[in-house]
Design a protein around this motif. Structure first.
Motif, PDB file in Angstrom:
ATOM      1  N   ALA A  80      11.670  -6.691  -8.181  1.00 30.45           N
ATOM      2  CA  ALA A  80      10.924  -7.822  -7.637  1.00 30.45           C
ATOM      3  C   ALA A  80      10.911  -7.768  -6.105  1.00 30.45           C
ATOM      4  CB  ALA A  80      11.527  -9.145  -8.122  1.00 30.45           C
ATOM      5  N   TRP A  81      12.040  -7.397  -5.506  1.00 33.12           N
ATOM      6  CA  TRP A  81      12.114  -7.316  -4.048  1.00 33.12           C
ATOM      7  C   TRP A  81      11.173  -6.236  -3.520  1.00 33.12           C
ATOM      8  CZ3 TRP A  81      14.705  -3.505  -0.807  1.00 33.12           C
ATOM      9  CH2 TRP A  81      14.716  -3.865   0.547  1.00 33.12           C
ATOM     10  N   MET A  82      11.180  -5.063  -4.167  1.00 39.70           N
ATOM     11  CA  MET A  82      10.316  -3.977  -3.715  1.00 39.70           C
ATOM     12  C   MET A  82       8.839  -4.244  -3.995  1.00 39.70           C
ATOM     13  SD  MET A  82      12.187  -1.871  -2.106  1.00 39.70           S
ATOM     14  CE  MET A  82      11.268  -0.370  -1.929  1.00 39.70           C
ATOM     15  N   ALA A  83       8.536  -5.149  -4.912  1.00 41.82           N
ATOM     16  CA  ALA A  83       7.142  -5.474  -5.232  1.00 41.82           C
ATOM     17  C   ALA A  83       6.515  -6.414  -4.191  1.00 41.82           C
ATOM     18  CB  ALA A  83       7.052  -6.111  -6.615  1.00 41.82           C
ATOM     19  N   LYS A  84       7.346  -7.040  -3.367  1.00 40.40           N
ATOM     20  CA  LYS A  84       6.824  -7.962  -2.353  1.00 40.40           C
ATOM     21  C   LYS A  84       6.077  -7.205  -1.266  1.00 40.40           C
ATOM     22  CE  LYS A  84      10.440 -11.409  -2.866  1.00 40.40           C
ATOM     23  NZ  LYS A  84      11.544 -12.100  -2.193  1.00 40.40           N
ATOM     24  N   LYS A  85       4.965  -7.776  -0.842  1.00 41.30           N
ATOM     25  CA  LYS A  85       4.146  -7.156   0.200  1.00 41.30           C
ATOM     26  C   LYS A  85       4.944  -6.968   1.498  1.00 41.30           C
ATOM     27  CE  LYS A  85      -0.500  -7.418   2.048  1.00 41.30           C
ATOM     28  NZ  LYS A  85      -1.770  -8.144   2.011  1.00 41.30           N
ATOM     29  N   ALA A  86       5.739  -7.975   1.853  1.00 43.02           N
ATOM     30  CA  ALA A  86       6.537  -7.897   3.093  1.00 43.02           C
ATOM     31  C   ALA A  86       7.567  -6.772   3.013  1.00 43.02           C
ATOM     32  CB  ALA A  86       7.229  -9.226   3.355  1.00 43.02           C
ATOM     33  N   THR A  87       8.152  -6.571   1.843  1.00 40.80           N
ATOM     34  CA  THR A  87       9.121  -5.490   1.671  1.00 40.80           C
ATOM     35  C   THR A  87       8.437  -4.141   1.791  1.00 40.80           C
ATOM     36  OG1 THR A  87      10.466  -6.864   0.211  1.00 40.80           O
ATOM     37  CG2 THR A  87      10.848  -4.491   0.134  1.00 40.80           C
ATOM     38  N   ARG A  88       7.294  -3.996   1.159  1.00 43.00           N
ATOM     39  CA  ARG A  88       6.560  -2.729   1.249  1.00 43.00           C
ATOM     40  C   ARG A  88       6.160  -2.433   2.690  1.00 43.00           C
ATOM     41  NH1 ARG A  88       4.007  -4.907  -3.262  1.00 43.00           N
ATOM     42  NH2 ARG A  88       2.042  -5.085  -2.131  1.00 43.00           N
ATOM     43  N   ARG A  89       5.741  -3.457   3.417  1.00 40.61           N
ATOM     44  CA  ARG A  89       5.375  -3.278   4.826  1.00 40.61           C
ATOM     45  C   ARG A  89       6.606  -2.851   5.635  1.00 40.61           C
ATOM     46  NH1 ARG A  89       1.791  -7.273   5.582  1.00 40.61           N
ATOM     47  NH2 ARG A  89       3.435  -8.743   5.184  1.00 40.61           N
ATOM     48  N   TRP A  90       7.751  -3.501   5.380  1.00 42.32           N
ATOM     49  CA  TRP A  90       8.981  -3.166   6.097  1.00 42.32           C
ATOM     50  C   TRP A  90       9.403  -1.730   5.798  1.00 42.32           C
ATOM     51  CZ3 TRP A  90      13.929  -1.985   4.232  1.00 42.32           C
ATOM     52  CH2 TRP A  90      14.902  -1.864   5.225  1.00 42.32           C
ATOM     53  N   THR A  91       9.339  -1.308   4.527  1.00 41.10           N
ATOM     54  CA  THR A  91       9.741   0.060   4.199  1.00 41.10           C
ATOM     55  C   THR A  91       8.813   1.085   4.847  1.00 41.10           C
ATOM     56  OG1 THR A  91       8.593  -0.018   2.066  1.00 41.10           O
ATOM     57  CG2 THR A  91      10.951  -0.495   2.051  1.00 41.10           C
ATOM     58  N   LEU A  92       7.526   0.784   4.910  1.00 44.56           N
ATOM     59  CA  LEU A  92       6.596   1.698   5.596  1.00 44.56           C
ATOM     60  C   LEU A  92       6.897   1.767   7.089  1.00 44.56           C
ATOM     61  CD1 LEU A  92       3.254   0.924   3.746  1.00 44.56           C
ATOM     62  CD2 LEU A  92       4.668   2.987   3.570  1.00 44.56           C
ATOM     63  N   ASP A  93       7.215   0.611   7.689  1.00 39.99           N
ATOM     64  CA  ASP A  93       7.606   0.598   9.100  1.00 39.99           C
ATOM     65  C   ASP A  93       8.897   1.400   9.308  1.00 39.99           C
ATOM     66  OD1 ASP A  93       5.435  -0.979   9.737  1.00 39.99           O
ATOM     67  OD2 ASP A  93       6.592  -2.834   9.935  1.00 39.99           O
TER      68      ASP A  93
END
Length: 133
Positions: free
Chosen positions: A67-80
């Motif tokens: 659920a945490w990795m599915a969040k848009k903000a988490t995906r953006r943070w991991t890409l950053d």
């Protein structure tokens, strides 16, 4: 996986990791651990002649990693984070390479130091280059 404590950034197809030293790996860790989402724990493992894995410890454990990795903000943070890793590697002498996006999947395990068989059938010893833990 029920909890996510670490995030893995897997970098493949580097021109040559033999020029990347422990001191350079330490410099990468020093910069990465300034991220407010991270605890300061980090490690760099050379996984092959053309691969590195950078591990970073989250400041707060994430329960329900999917659920945490599915969040848009988490995906953006991991890409950053992946962008920071690539920029820091480049600043420290690494040429080429790209981040394997599957390394961000919830519960993903990285390679531990030790002997392994590469796809071409040769044997390689993955090694810890630097660690802050």
């Amino acid at each position: 996986a029920t909890v996510q404590r670490w995030v893995l950034v897997d970098v493949d197809d580097i021109e040559d990791t033999n020029r990347f030293t422990a001191d350079q790996a330490e410099a990468v860790i020093t910069e990465l651990t300034k991220d407010p989402e991270l605890s300061g724990g980090a490690a760099v493992v050379q996984t092959s002649p053309t691969g590195l894995q950078v591990w970073v410890r989250l400041k707060h454990d994430r329960y329900g990693p999917r659920a945490w990795m599915a969040k848009k903000a988490t995906r953006r943070w991991t890409l950053d984070l992946a962008g920071k890793v690539m920029a820091l590697l480049e600043q420290n002498g690494v040429r080429g390479g790209h981040v394997d996006p599957t390394s961000f999947h919830a519960g993903r395990f990285g390679r531990r130091p030790g002997w392994r068989m590469l796809k071409d059938g040769t044997v390689f010893r993955a090694s810890l280059l630097a660690s802050s833990v």
